[in-house]
Design an enzyme around this catalytic site. Structure first.
Site, PDB file in Angstrom:
ATOM      1  N   GLU A 127      22.702 -62.942  23.057  1.00 54.28           N
ATOM      2  CA  GLU A 127      21.557 -63.898  23.628  1.00 54.28           C
ATOM      3  C   GLU A 127      22.132 -64.557  24.754  1.00 54.28           C
ATOM      4  OE1 GLU A 127      19.714 -66.107  20.574  1.00 54.28           O
ATOM      5  OE2 GLU A 127      19.193 -67.745  21.917  1.00 54.28           O
ATOM      6  N   LYS A 179      12.467 -66.784  14.658  1.00 58.44           N
ATOM      7  CA  LYS A 179      13.674 -67.497  14.495  1.00 58.44           C
ATOM      8  C   LYS A 179      13.488 -68.721  13.554  1.00 58.44           C
ATOM      9  CE  LYS A 179      16.800 -70.417  17.322  1.00 58.44           C
ATOM     10  NZ  LYS A 179      17.349 -70.569  18.629  1.00 58.44           N
TER      11      LYS A 179
END
Ligand SMILES: O=C[C@H](O)COP(=O)(O)O
Length: 214
Positions: free
Chosen positions: A41, A130
């Protein structure tokens, strides 16, 4: 194209690259992949993030999935997807980002903290969330919300290190996002990519060992 949720649930680790300098980025990415990392990411508050995502998509094609982090709104989602991001991760919950990703077939894992936000994200179409900031929320918080919310995949993020990673999974995480403890910026600046790979292997090895005892 591989399914991102399947990859997340199989490999269980997302490496978070925040603030990596462009001149070091490719060697850092290679070092992480050599250490077994499969999802990377690049946060959108990293200078030149879209160009880095675009470059990594071809550089690491078939070796690792490349997504965008810190995607705060639909404009950032548009830029990330235009660059080729395969998944979007946010610290916040913005339904417009989820809708934009879904329209384009790109996985969105929004940031959530409370049970209400988790369910809102799920209803808006997020296939995983998340949970952030875990270092402050604590593992007990995670295991408590797992009682009622037992079927929503959770990517727990914040505070993960090589010694406590197993505790995150025991508390109910399906995957973890790891930043500072995975990519030590001093090693990067000193060109010690061997140490970055060794550190990545500690994390990916821990996940393999946990999988083998389940
Ligand atoms: O959004 C990502 C987190 O800030 C990463 O936290 P960490 O450096 O504790 O792994």
């Amino acid at each position: 194209m591989p399914n991102m949720l399947d990859m997340l649930l199989e490999h269980k680790i997302v490496a978070i690259l925040r603030g990596i300098e462009d001149r070091h980025a490719d060697r850092a990415g290679r070092a992480l992949i050599d250490g077994g990392v499969k999802l990377m990411e690049i946060t959108m508050n990293t200078a030149g993030a879209p160009a880095m995502i675009e470059r990594w998509r071809s550089l690491f094609d078939g070796e690792a999935a490349v997504g965008a982090g810190t995607v705060l709104d639909a404009d950032m989602a548009r830029d990330a997807i235009a660059a080729g991001a395969q998944f979007l991760i946010s610290p916040n919950l913005d339904e417009a980002v989820i809708a934009y990703g879904r329209e384009r077939g790109v996985a969105v894992w929004p940031g959530v903290m409370t049970p209400t936000e988790i369910v809102r994200a799920w209803k808006a179409g997020a296939e995983a969330v998340k949970l952030f900031p875990m270092a402050s929320l604590g593992l007990k918080y995670l295991s408590e919300i797992r009682g009622p919310l037992d079927s929503i995949p959770i990517l727990a993020t914040g505070g993960v290190d090589a010694d406590n990673i197993g505790d995150y999974f025991k508390a109910g995480a399906n995957a973890v996002g790891i930043g500072s403890k995975l990519l030590n910026m001093e090693w990067v600046r000193e060109g010690r990519f061997d140490l970055v790979t060794a550190q990545a292997k500690r994390f990916t090895g821990a996940v393999r060992r946990l999988d083998s005892v389940q």
